[in-house]
Design a protein around this motif. Structure first.
Motif, PDB file in Angstrom:
ATOM      1  N   ALA A  62       0.818  -1.217   0.000  1.00  0.00           N
ATOM      2  CA  ALA A  62       0.000   0.000   0.000  1.00  0.00           C
ATOM      3  C   ALA A  62       0.853   1.268   0.000  1.00  0.00           C
ATOM      4  O   ALA A  62       0.341   2.371  -0.191  1.00  0.00           O
ATOM      5  N   ASN A  63       2.173   1.118   0.223  1.00  0.00           N
ATOM      6  CA  ASN A  63       3.111   2.255   0.191  1.00  0.00           C
ATOM      7  C   ASN A  63       4.010   2.152  -1.051  1.00  0.00           C
ATOM      8  O   ASN A  63       5.078   2.744  -1.087  1.00  0.00           O
ATOM      9  N   TYR A  64       3.611   1.352  -2.013  1.00  0.00           N
ATOM     10  CA  TYR A  64       4.352   1.157  -3.274  1.00  0.00           C
ATOM     11  C   TYR A  64       5.723   0.520  -3.063  1.00  0.00           C
ATOM     12  O   TYR A  64       6.627   0.696  -3.886  1.00  0.00           O
ATOM     13  N   THR A 182      11.254   8.736   7.991  1.00  0.00           N
ATOM     14  CA  THR A 182      10.485   9.207   9.164  1.00  0.00           C
ATOM     15  C   THR A 182       9.202   8.407   9.360  1.00  0.00           C
ATOM     16  O   THR A 182       8.670   8.335  10.451  1.00  0.00           O
ATOM     17  N   ASP A 183       8.675   7.861   8.259  1.00  0.00           N
ATOM     18  CA  ASP A 183       7.346   7.225   8.258  1.00  0.00           C
ATOM     19  C   ASP A 183       6.287   8.171   8.836  1.00  0.00           C
ATOM     20  O   ASP A 183       5.380   7.773   9.568  1.00  0.00           O
ATOM     21  N   PHE A 184       6.463   9.437   8.469  1.00  0.00           N
ATOM     22  CA  PHE A 184       5.550  10.495   8.900  1.00  0.00           C
ATOM     23  C   PHE A 184       4.848  11.099   7.679  1.00  0.00           C
ATOM     24  O   PHE A 184       4.599  12.282   7.584  1.00  0.00           O
ATOM     25  N   ARG A 185       4.554  10.221   6.722  1.00  0.00           N
ATOM     26  CA  ARG A 185       3.856  10.665   5.509  1.00  0.00           C
ATOM     27  C   ARG A 185       2.418  11.069   5.857  1.00  0.00           C
ATOM     28  O   ARG A 185       1.911  10.715   6.922  1.00  0.00           O
ATOM     29  N   PRO A 186       1.750  11.768   4.929  1.00  0.00           N
ATOM     30  CA  PRO A 186       0.381  12.259   5.211  1.00  0.00           C
ATOM     31  C   PRO A 186      -0.612  11.134   5.521  1.00  0.00           C
ATOM     32  O   PRO A 186      -0.414   9.975   5.134  1.00  0.00           O
ATOM     33  N   HIS A 191      -0.662   2.899   5.413  1.00  0.00           N
ATOM     34  CA  HIS A 191       0.376   2.120   4.732  1.00  0.00           C
ATOM     35  C   HIS A 191       1.647   2.149   5.578  1.00  0.00           C
ATOM     36  O   HIS A 191       1.655   2.739   6.682  1.00  0.00           O
ATOM     37  N   SER A 192       2.709   1.559   5.041  1.00  0.00           N
ATOM     38  CA  SER A 192       3.922   1.417   5.862  1.00  0.00           C
ATOM     39  C   SER A 192       4.684   2.726   6.063  1.00  0.00           C
ATOM     40  O   SER A 192       5.609   2.779   6.860  1.00  0.00           O
ATOM     41  N   GLY A 193       4.299   3.791   5.357  1.00  0.00           N
ATOM     42  CA  GLY A 193       5.026   5.055   5.492  1.00  0.00           C
ATOM     43  C   GLY A 193       4.340   6.083   6.373  1.00  0.00           C
ATOM     44  O   GLY A 193       4.796   7.234   6.453  1.00  0.00           O
ATOM     45  N   SER A 278      15.299  -5.846   2.405  1.00  0.00           N
ATOM     46  CA  SER A 278      14.134  -5.192   3.009  1.00  0.00           C
ATOM     47  C   SER A 278      13.370  -4.490   1.893  1.00  0.00           C
ATOM     48  O   SER A 278      13.859  -4.379   0.768  1.00  0.00           O
ATOM     49  N   SER A 279      12.192  -4.004   2.240  1.00  0.00           N
ATOM     50  CA  SER A 279      11.347  -3.341   1.252  1.00  0.00           C
ATOM     51  C   SER A 279      12.090  -2.187   0.566  1.00  0.00           C
ATOM     52  O   SER A 279      11.969  -1.986  -0.635  1.00  0.00           O
ATOM     53  N   ALA A 280      12.861  -1.423   1.339  1.00  0.00           N
ATOM     54  CA  ALA A 280      13.628  -0.304   0.760  1.00  0.00           C
ATOM     55  C   ALA A 280      15.120  -0.558   1.001  1.00  0.00           C
ATOM     56  O   ALA A 280      15.839   0.295   1.528  1.00  0.00           O
ATOM     57  N   CYS A 310      11.115  -4.666  11.931  1.00  0.00           N
ATOM     58  CA  CYS A 310      10.223  -4.769  10.773  1.00  0.00           C
ATOM     59  C   CYS A 310      10.936  -4.511   9.454  1.00  0.00           C
ATOM     60  O   CYS A 310      12.115  -4.145   9.425  1.00  0.00           O
ATOM     61  N   GLU A 311      10.175  -4.691   8.399  1.00  0.00           N
ATOM     62  CA  GLU A 311      10.563  -4.392   7.011  1.00  0.00           C
ATOM     63  C   GLU A 311      11.599  -5.353   6.415  1.00  0.00           C
ATOM     64  O   GLU A 311      11.940  -5.220   5.238  1.00  0.00           O
ATOM     65  N   ALA A 312      12.132  -6.314   7.187  1.00  0.00           N
ATOM     66  CA  ALA A 312      13.058  -7.286   6.601  1.00  0.00           C
ATOM     67  C   ALA A 312      12.265  -8.153   5.629  1.00  0.00           C
ATOM     68  O   ALA A 312      11.140  -8.565   5.925  1.00  0.00           O
TER      69      ALA A 312
END
Ligand SMILES: N=CN[C@@H](CCC(=O)O)C(=O)O
Length: 339
Positions: A62-64, A182-186, A191-193, A278-280, A310-312
């Motif tokens: 969901a965060n692409y 930051t994972d402080f997206r709007p 989603h994960s961000g 990881s995802s990124a 997380c994210e691994a």
């Protein structure tokens, strides 16, 4: 708690490789026999750490991002159970609770197309549903007086961890996040961000310290937002490890000061560690031993409330290395806490 699948004695037996004259971690951990009334059962058990897996990819999709985060829990358990039980590793106070079963969600995800807005919106709705399950299990573990060790999944699950712990303790909690982002997206759908921006906006997150954000991957908009907020502080990976204008240890002390006046969560995003699938995934980042020192430093504090790794996103080729990494972080948390 309809999605909880207990880690049971049969699975334990299958995964522990016994050796004569050796005693493995998995031979001494605790498991539950019944899925009913988790809170009451945990409350009455003499364990301190409760391990729970969140095998899902939905938040990352969901965060692409790139999927694969649903495999990290299984990869970790196989390794953790087979480390030595000795004077340094203390499995007696560890309970492996099990995992939340997101198989249905993962099946639905297979039918979605990340390039279609409508499908991303569907995935974001699924993340909100996953949130509810995560909140409920983390709430019960923390309310029972135990320390959850949560193996993700995507970083979307920070929201459920924070909200669950906050509701259990009846106060907003603080968080330190070892992360390239930051994972402080709007608040544009879950989603994960944006796990932290949602938790902050809803009053479950108070002080937030982001440790080691990558200067190339943080938008000016987000920098403007966090610069305005007194309860949010951060440093960058480049300032610590490239320009070396900040010191790793001094910054850990500064971060601890920012978050330790209340119960706090420790969030470790594996994309902050160089070359970890990881995802990124990134070729630049803190090394594994810095991540281990980080967990040890914060877990040592009495207000450390949970650990989330997380994210691994391991593949068949990398699952042993990823399982080992996460196991090191788990045992560092347990050890620091025991001391
Ligand atoms: N939790 C990760 N958050 C990052 C993901 C970046 C990516 O997957 O490429 C973010 O939203 O910026």
């Amino acid at each position: 708690m309809d999605k909880l699948v207990l880690f049971n004695a049969e699975k334990l037996k299958r995964l522990v490789n016994k050796r004569p004259k050796e005693s493995k971690f998995g031979e001494h951990i605790t498991v539950l026999a019944s899925v009913f009334n988790i809170y009451e059962q945990l409350k009455n058990l003499d364990v301190e750490h409760v391990i729970i897996g969140l095998p899902e990819d939905v938040g990352v999709f969901a965060n692409y991002g790139k999927s694969g985060t649903s495999s990290a829990y299984e990869a970790t358990i196989k390794i953790l159970l087979n480390i030595q039980s000795n004077a340094f590793t203390n499995p007696k106070k560890v309970l492996i609770l099990g995992h939340l079963n997101f198989e249905d969600e993962l099946e639905k995800l297979k039918l979605l197309d990340q390039s279609k807005k409508k499908d991303v919106a569907k995935a974001r709705k699924m993340v909100s549903k996953i949130d509810k399950q995560v909140v409920s299990i983390i709430h019960d573990i923390v309310k029972a007086g135990k320390k959850p060790i949560i193996i993700g999944g995507g970083h979307n699950n920070a929201y459920g961890n924070i909200k669950g712990a906050s509701l259990a303790l009846n106060t907003a909690i603080n968080v330190v996040n070892f992360d390239a982002h930051t994972d402080f997206r709007p608040e544009e759908g879950r989603h994960s961000g944006n796990g932290f921006s949602y938790a902050f906006a809803e009053g479950f997150l108070k002080n937030y310290f982001i440790f080691g954000i990558h200067e190339n991957y943080t938008s000016q908009n987000i920098l403007n937002t966090i610069n305005k907020l007194k309860t949010i502080d951060y440093n960058t990976f480049e300032a610590i490890s490239i320009r070396k204008t900040l010191k790793f240890k001094t910054e850990m002390d500064r971060a601890l000061k920012h978050i330790s006046d209340k119960p706090f969560g420790i969030e470790i995003d594996c994309d902050a560690i160089e070359n970890i699938p990881s995802s990124a995934m990134s070729p630049s980042g803190f090394n594994v031993n810095k991540a281990r020192r980080f967990v040890d430093h914060f877990a040592n504090h009495k207000n450390a409330t949970y650990l989330h790794i997380c994210e691994a996103a391991p593949s068949t080729e990398t699952e042993t290395q990823v399982g080992k990494l996460i196991t090191y972080l788990i045992t560092d948390f347990i050890r620091a806490h025991d001391h």
